[in-house]
Design a protein around this motif. Structure first.
Motif, PDB file in Angstrom:
ATOM      1  N   THR A 130      -0.690  12.069  -4.175  1.00 38.22           N
ATOM      2  CA  THR A 130      -1.379  10.853  -4.101  1.00 38.22           C
ATOM      3  C   THR A 130      -0.970   9.904  -2.858  1.00 38.22           C
ATOM      4  N   ALA A 131       0.410   9.852  -2.755  1.00 38.11           N
ATOM      5  CA  ALA A 131       1.077   8.888  -1.691  1.00 38.11           C
ATOM      6  C   ALA A 131       0.999   9.902  -0.223  1.00 38.11           C
ATOM      7  N   LEU A 139      -2.454   9.605   1.142  1.00 41.24           N
ATOM      8  CA  LEU A 139      -2.763   8.163   1.820  1.00 41.24           C
ATOM      9  C   LEU A 139      -1.916   7.881   2.917  1.00 41.24           C
ATOM     10  N   LEU A 151       1.760   1.336   3.139  1.00 42.52           N
ATOM     11  CA  LEU A 151       0.301   1.471   3.432  1.00 42.52           C
ATOM     12  C   LEU A 151      -0.195   0.557   4.499  1.00 42.52           C
ATOM     13  N   ILE A 211       4.032  -1.986  -3.883  1.00 36.46           N
ATOM     14  CA  ILE A 211       3.694  -0.990  -4.918  1.00 36.46           C
ATOM     15  C   ILE A 211       4.947  -0.888  -5.851  1.00 36.46           C
ATOM     16  N   GLU A 229      -1.095   1.740  -9.226  1.00 36.82           N
ATOM     17  CA  GLU A 229      -1.055   0.944  -8.137  1.00 36.82           C
ATOM     18  C   GLU A 229      -1.360   1.376  -6.853  1.00 36.82           C
ATOM     19  N   LEU A 230      -1.045   2.791  -6.253  1.00 40.55           N
ATOM     20  CA  LEU A 230      -1.502   3.207  -5.336  1.00 40.55           C
ATOM     21  C   LEU A 230      -3.019   3.323  -5.347  1.00 40.55           C
ATOM     22  N   LYS A 231      -3.641   4.064  -6.435  1.00 39.85           N
ATOM     23  CA  LYS A 231      -5.010   4.040  -6.358  1.00 39.85           C
ATOM     24  C   LYS A 231      -5.754   2.512  -6.363  1.00 39.85           C
ATOM     25  N   PHE A 233      -4.630  -0.009  -4.518  1.00 43.67           N
ATOM     26  CA  PHE A 233      -3.883  -0.649  -3.451  1.00 43.67           C
ATOM     27  C   PHE A 233      -5.171  -1.417  -2.751  1.00 43.67           C
TER      28      PHE A 233
END
Length: 367
Positions: free
Chosen positions: A38-39, A42, A153, A204, A247-249, A251
């Motif tokens: 995921t990271a 992104l 990000l 994050i 947390e990433l999802k 953001f």
């Protein structure tokens, strides 16, 4: 009391961690892989690893770079104190650089001076989410490791020149639409390696840990050889990875709220004598809390806010300059000044409208 720091933990985050516990998959495993993927999607890096601590990330970086022991590594006086401690423990000499008072970031001039003194590597900390003029640092020709713990990000400004538009776009009502601002690459995509700490006070959080990644294939090939031989106790457990994954999802959702609060706070201080940092790329910069550089004593502001039920802390209470104040007071004058005068006010998505209103009123009436 409205606390200065608060991680944004909602039901989704709780359920992700609970699922790992119920499935009895708490060690490094599937969630760690999903977090990295995921990271990667992104941010756009080539390869990375999720580790149990930022200190481990620094160790892996230095091993990948194969910098000789006793080499001087340049770091910001406002970088987190663990960075100084870790470098010393690894056998390197931290060369602490002063910062610019209007951004809180290391200056190119300070780096040039540091290079003349023997600095061979720059760990560029993007504190408080403020982005540096990255091209100026790249032109120095020295290896750079980006620390995006506060700027995760973020987008740097686009490197493309804006093309002339003969017929401007229009809105549905026929009015001329504002031109779209082009965004460049993400923060972390310019150094040889990038560290993204995920401690409880970072943008994050995984409850403790860090992502270490290589923007390009060449550096990832070197790092991957080290990662493949890493003991499992160095790798981020799935329970922590599950929290960071959500947390990433989430953001973008959280960042929209943070931006709204930042705008409210910025308006509140306009008539006062205190100021926030100059943010060269407001469209792309990640909002990290609300640092306010005071024109009066920190104790007075802290006491005033406390009477209104707001906790205010020194923005750099856990920095290198805070740990080495006496040693660095002469060489890092601006950093010492910011240590004493920069206050951090509560800014996080979980704040209610009532709390935001109270904070804004206090910001507009600070002594």
């Amino acid at each position: 009391m409205i606390q200065t720091y608060s991680p944004t933990i909602r039901r989704k985050e709780m359920e992700a961690v609970l699922t790992c516990m119920v499935d009895e998959k708490i060690g490094p495993g599937e969630m760690n892989v999903r977090l990295l993927q995921t990271a990667k999607e992104l941010i756009g890096y080539d390869g990375g690893v999720a580790l149990r601590s930022p200190s481990l990330a620094v160790r892996y970086v230095m091993e990948a770079l194969q910098l000789p022991k006793e080499s001087m590594v340049m770091i910001s006086a406002l970088a987190p104190s663990y960075l100084y401690i870790t470098l010393e423990n690894l056998g390197y000499k931290p060369l602490v650089l002063d910062v610019a008072e209007d951004t809180g970031l290391v200056t190119v001039e300070a780096c040039e001076k540091g290079m003349k003194e023997g600095g061979r590597l720059l760990i560029l900390s993007e504190t408080m989410g403020v982005l540096p003029d990255i091209e100026s640092f790249l032109s120095l020709g020295i290896p750079i490791v980006e620390d995006i713990s506060h700027s995760a990000l973020s987008y740097y400004p686009s490197e493309e020149k804006e093309e002339e538009v003969k017929q401007p776009a229009v809105n549905a009502d026929g009015t001329e639409a504002a031109p779209e601002k082009k965004l460049g690459r993400r923060a972390g995509m310019y150094g040889v390696y990038t560290i993204m700490a995920m401690e409880d006070r970072d943008v994050i959080t995984s409850g403790g840990g860090a992502l270490l990644f290589a923007p390009s294939r060449r550096e990832w090939i070197v790092l991957k050889k080290i990662v493949d031989e890493a003991p499992s106790i160095d790798i981020l457990p799935d329970m922590n990875a599950a929290l960071a994954f959500v947390e990433l999802k989430e953001f973008n959702r959280n960042e929209i709220t943070r931006r709204e609060l930042f705008t409210v706070y910025s308006r509140a201080i306009m008539s006062g004598r205190h100021r926030s940092y100059v943010r060269a790329s407001d469209e792309g910069s990640t909002v990290y809390s609300f640092p306010l550089v005071l024109n009066s004593g920190f104790k007075d502001v802290k006491s005033y806010a406390q009477k209104k039920g707001i906790e205010v802390r020194q923005a750099y209470e856990d920095s290198v300059i805070a740990m080495k104040t006496e040693e660095l007071s002469q060489s890092c004058i601006c950093a010492k000044s910011l240590l004493l005068r920069c206050a951090l006010f509560p800014l996080y998505p979980r704040l209610g409208k009532k709390d935001v209103s109270v904070i804004a009123k206090v910001l507009s009436s600070l002594p």
